[in-house]
Design a protein around this motif. Structure first.
Motif, mmCIF file in Angstrom:
data_model
loop_
_atom_site.group_PDB
_atom_site.id
_atom_site.type_symbol
_atom_site.label_atom_id
_atom_site.label_comp_id
_atom_site.label_asym_id
_atom_site.label_seq_id
_atom_site.Cartn_x
_atom_site.Cartn_y
_atom_site.Cartn_z
ATOM 1 N N TRP A 364 -11.789 33.404 -59.185
ATOM 2 C CA TRP A 364 -11.170 32.628 -60.257
ATOM 3 C C TRP A 364 -9.963 33.327 -60.877
ATOM 4 O O TRP A 364 -9.068 32.672 -61.416
ATOM 5 N N ASN A 369 -2.110 28.414 -55.546
ATOM 6 C CA ASN A 369 -2.600 27.033 -55.728
ATOM 7 C C ASN A 369 -3.442 26.553 -54.556
ATOM 8 O O ASN A 369 -4.470 25.888 -54.738
ATOM 9 N N PHE A 372 -7.258 26.681 -54.432
ATOM 10 C CA PHE A 372 -8.079 25.872 -55.332
ATOM 11 C C PHE A 372 -8.149 24.410 -54.924
ATOM 12 O O PHE A 372 -8.795 23.604 -55.602
ATOM 13 N N ILE A 376 -13.437 23.084 -56.433
ATOM 14 C CA ILE A 376 -14.464 22.773 -57.422
ATOM 15 C C ILE A 376 -15.606 21.976 -56.810
ATOM 16 O O ILE A 376 -16.759 22.041 -57.277
ATOM 17 N N TRP A 402 -3.383 23.547 -66.159
ATOM 18 C CA TRP A 402 -3.844 24.283 -64.976
ATOM 19 C C TRP A 402 -5.366 24.251 -64.852
ATOM 20 O O TRP A 402 -5.898 23.957 -63.775
ATOM 21 N N THR A 403 -6.096 24.531 -65.939
ATOM 22 C CA THR A 403 -7.558 24.539 -65.824
ATOM 23 C C THR A 403 -8.085 23.144 -65.510
ATOM 24 O O THR A 403 -9.064 23.006 -64.768
ATOM 25 N N GLN A 405 -6.588 20.966 -63.677
ATOM 26 C CA GLN A 405 -6.333 20.757 -62.250
ATOM 27 C C GLN A 405 -7.366 21.503 -61.404
ATOM 28 O O GLN A 405 -7.928 20.946 -60.451
ATOM 29 N N VAL A 406 -7.650 22.740 -61.762
ATOM 30 C CA VAL A 406 -8.613 23.543 -61.013
ATOM 31 C C VAL A 406 -10.009 22.931 -61.076
ATOM 32 O O VAL A 406 -10.748 22.929 -60.085
ATOM 33 N N LEU A 413 -2.458 19.855 -58.556
ATOM 34 C CA LEU A 413 -2.714 21.203 -58.058
ATOM 35 C C LEU A 413 -1.723 21.554 -56.946
ATOM 36 O O LEU A 413 -1.229 22.676 -56.859
#
Length: 460
Positions: A364, A369, A372, A376, A402-403, A405-406, A413
């Protein structure tokens, strides 16, 4: 048998304070400059398949987190989570999106001694050994130099506390280095990249690895000198290091190698874990790439190869999903995002092999990019994590674009634009995503045909 710290305490401080009481944290990251809040938030770990696991968050027995609330509660709610709470499994690896982790209590052990021997071998059996070696030695790891086809096996186990030895770990890569030397090394590599000097880079890599080996990688038998293996000492003197944090204030005549204020390291770090049941295939695929072009991965050897550590299944919703090997790969990065690196295609193919052929989980706190994309969905309890996230922070105050998207809550992303594959913002599908004016075009991988990588075509 525990220690309570606020999240801004560094790993170094924790190790020191616990040691004064004759206690230790059994497994930790190797760099001690990270804060407890940071290492928990990103799932940082050491190397082991033993005990409760190699990740620090698996040793949390209580945690305090501050989350948003409504006006009658002064917009703040302090939550204290005990071991066994389902919500604690969300907060163990929170990515910082659940609130502010303000205090952590960790389970400790009585101080113990370790015996370490670093054994150099060829890498012909690495695929098979990787599956079993971690069961044989508690603190086992590997440092793999793929272009040299060599591996450093870390034979590392507990020994009785009355075993003679007062060893110290001061890893050479974490020591202060004269800024002039850092500038020379960086300039040399920039020149090698700009002139496609693969042979020069391989010579530099061999010089680096030889220097580390001669210096026993920073291990000493008594805190002063290395006299031979095994190296025996107390856990709190061996588990982590980072002496460059003690650099004198000398106007940056010396610095940590990655200090952005001097001309030093500027790199990408790709880090991921692959299930023990699949890891042999991945290692053998990388070895096949080396056979095709032995010089291609000298860039990895130049940064002390690939660090391979054992990680265990975690109760954390965003922790490791099964026993695995963690690969930490560091390599050159240009200051110009439109400039391809030497053997760009090999590095991209390894990245795509790991994440898409072998289903690797990303670290993490690192990666580009590409790592990722779809990551998830590899976590079986992600829905439970998102439920806690919604409960703790309904307004998303602790989230970012960003979080989101992740975590799969927002698109974006992948960023498609000219040269996007060079920085890992996308996987190329058109030549323009590479650097066609510099001779780099989008092509299938050499052994993983589903990969799409930026390949240098000299005929073009």
């Amino acid at each position: 048998m525990s220690i309570t710290v606020e999240s801004g305490v560094t790993l170094r401080q924790l190790i020191s304070e616990a040691g004064k009481a004759g206690l230790v944290l059994p497994y930790t990251p190797y760099w001690w400059g990270i804060t407890i809040g940071g290492l928990i938030g990103t799932g940082a770990h050491g190397s082991s398949l033993w005990g409760l696991g190699s990740s620090v968050h698996d040793y949390i027995v209580q945690l305090r987190i501050v989350t948003p609330s409504d006006a009658p509660n002064n917009y703040t709610k302090v939550r204290i989570l005990e071991n066994g709470s389902p919500e604690l499994n969300a907060v163990r690896v929170s990515l910082g999106v659940l609130g502010v982790v303000s205090q952590v209590t960790l389970k400790l052990e009585r101080v113990f001694k370790r015996s370490i021997t670093l054994s150099e071998r060829d890498d012909s059996n690495l695929g098979e050994d990787a599956v079993t070696f971690g069961r044989q030695h508690e603190f086992a790891d590997f440092t793999w130099y793929p272009s040299q086809r060599k591996v450093i096996y870390r034979i590392d186990d507990r020994v009785p506390t009355n075993t003679p030895g007062n060893a110290l770990n001061a890893f050479l890569g974490f020591r202060s280095i004269p800024s002039l030397v850092l500038a020379i090394l960086r300039t040399t590599e920039e020149n090698q990249e700009s002139t496609n000097d693969a042979d020069g880079k391989c010579l530099s890599a061999k010089l680096t690895t030889s220097t580390l080996k001669i210096g026993a990688y920073g291990l000493t038998n008594n805190g002063i000198a290395f006299t031979g293996y095994p190296v025996v000492g107390f856990q709190n003197r061996l588990q982590a290091s980072g002496t460059c944090l003690d650099s004198v204030e000398d106007a940056r005549i010396t610095a940590c190698p990655w200090d952005h204020r001097v001309k030093g390291l500027f790199v990408h770090q790709t880090a991921f874990s692959i299930s023990l049941s699949k890891v042999k295939g991945f290692i053998e695929d990388v070895q096949r790439l080396v056979v095709l072009e032995p010089r291609a991965l000298c860039v990895l050897d130049l940064y002390n190869g690939i660090l391979i550590r054992y990680v265990t299944t975690s109760n954390a919703y965003l922790g490791k999903q099964e026993d695995a090997l963690d690969f930490d790969i560091t390599y050159y990065r240009s200051k110009d995002p439109m400039s391809p690196r030497l053997f760009e295609d090999f590095l991209e193919e390894i990245e795509q092999l790991a994440f898409f052929k072998y289903g690797a989980l990303p670290h993490w706190g690192k990666n580009r990019n590409v790592a990722f994309i779809g990551a998830i969905n590899k976590y079986k309890n992600v829905d439970k994590f998102l439920e806690v996230k919604q409960s703790y922070d309904q307004l998303g105050l602790f989230s970012s674009e960003w979080t989101n998207q992740v975590l799969g809550l927002k698109d974006g992303l992948t960023i498609v634009k000219e040269g996007c594959a060079l920085e890992g913002l996308c996987i190329c599908s058109q030549d323009i995503h590479c650097a066609p004016k510099k001779g780099y075009f989008c092509r299938p991988g050499r052994i993983y045909k589903d990969a799409r990588v930026c390949t240098r075509l000299s005929s073009r």
